[in-house]
Design a protein around this motif. Structure first.
Motif, short mmCIF file in Angstrom:
data_model
loop_
_atom_site.label_atom_id
_atom_site.label_comp_id
_atom_site.label_asym_id
_atom_site.label_seq_id
_atom_site.Cartn_x
_atom_site.Cartn_y
_atom_site.Cartn_z
N UNK A 130 37.91 27.87 -3.58
CA UNK A 130 39.21 27.24 -3.85
C UNK A 130 40.20 27.38 -2.70
N UNK A 131 39.79 28.00 -1.59
CA UNK A 131 40.70 28.21 -0.46
C UNK A 131 40.84 26.92 0.35
N UNK A 132 42.06 26.65 0.82
CA UNK A 132 42.26 25.49 1.68
C UNK A 132 42.37 25.93 3.14
N UNK A 133 42.53 24.98 4.04
CA UNK A 133 42.51 25.27 5.47
C UNK A 133 43.67 26.17 5.91
N UNK A 134 44.83 25.99 5.31
CA UNK A 134 46.00 26.78 5.67
C UNK A 134 45.80 28.23 5.26
N UNK A 135 45.25 28.46 4.06
CA UNK A 135 44.99 29.82 3.61
C UNK A 135 43.92 30.50 4.45
N UNK A 136 42.89 29.74 4.84
CA UNK A 136 41.82 30.29 5.68
C UNK A 136 42.37 30.68 7.04
N UNK A 137 43.21 29.83 7.62
CA UNK A 137 43.82 30.13 8.92
C UNK A 137 44.65 31.41 8.86
N UNK A 138 45.45 31.56 7.83
CA UNK A 138 46.26 32.76 7.69
C UNK A 138 45.42 34.01 7.49
N UNK A 139 44.33 33.90 6.74
CA UNK A 139 43.48 35.06 6.49
C UNK A 139 42.75 35.50 7.77
N UNK A 140 42.29 34.55 8.57
CA UNK A 140 41.61 34.88 9.83
C UNK A 140 42.58 35.51 10.81
N UNK A 141 43.79 34.95 10.91
CA UNK A 141 44.77 35.49 11.85
C UNK A 141 45.22 36.90 11.46
N UNK A 142 45.36 37.16 10.17
CA UNK A 142 45.78 38.49 9.76
C UNK A 142 44.65 39.50 9.83
N UNK A 143 43.42 39.09 9.56
CA UNK A 143 42.29 40.02 9.54
C UNK A 143 41.84 40.40 10.95
N UNK A 144 41.81 39.43 11.86
CA UNK A 144 41.24 39.68 13.19
C UNK A 144 42.27 39.67 14.31
N UNK A 145 43.52 39.28 14.07
CA UNK A 145 44.56 39.32 15.09
C UNK A 145 44.37 38.31 16.20
N UNK A 146 43.89 37.12 15.86
CA UNK A 146 43.70 36.06 16.85
C UNK A 146 44.51 34.84 16.40
N UNK A 147 44.70 33.90 17.32
CA UNK A 147 45.38 32.66 16.95
C UNK A 147 44.34 31.56 16.77
N UNK A 148 44.39 30.91 15.62
CA UNK A 148 43.43 29.89 15.25
C UNK A 148 44.01 28.53 15.60
N UNK A 149 43.21 27.70 16.28
CA UNK A 149 43.67 26.37 16.65
C UNK A 149 43.18 25.29 15.71
N UNK A 150 41.99 25.48 15.11
CA UNK A 150 41.42 24.44 14.26
C UNK A 150 40.55 25.08 13.19
N UNK A 151 40.59 24.52 11.98
CA UNK A 151 39.74 24.97 10.88
C UNK A 151 39.05 23.75 10.29
N UNK A 152 37.73 23.83 10.18
CA UNK A 152 36.96 22.79 9.52
C UNK A 152 36.19 23.42 8.38
#
Length: 96
Positions: free
Chosen positions: A30-52
């Protein structure tokens, strides 16, 4: 509810991360792209440019046994391909 379930570590995903700085994760259905981007950035400390994202269908298998034909299937899941900014990497093996 955790959005990130696990990283996908296969030969194809590893080659994609080394060549294109793109990482694969199994995420909540049920996760959308915005939630996935936020979770990756907070978990790994990187900046995400694109999510597919893609919904992976279950594989169906059948086999013949003494008692007859047995059929089964694997679980369906949602996969996210995350493009990380150039020069940044995600270390997936740090917490093994």
């Amino acid at each position: 509810m955790s959005i990130l379930i696990k990283p996908i570590i296969t030969e194809k995903a590893t080659a994609d991360s080394e060549l294109n700085n793109r990482y694969s994760f199994v995420v909540d259905n049920k996760a959308n792209k915005i939630e996935i981007k936020g979770a990756i950035e907070s978990a790994y400390g990187v900046s995400v440019t694109k999510v597919r994202t893609m919904n992976v269908r279950p594989d169906r298998k059948s086999r013949f046994t003494k008692t007859g034909v047995i059929t089964g299937k694997t679980s369906a899941y949602k996969k996210a391909l995350v493009q990380v900014a150039e020069g940044e990497t995600i270390d997936l093996y740090s917490n093994l």
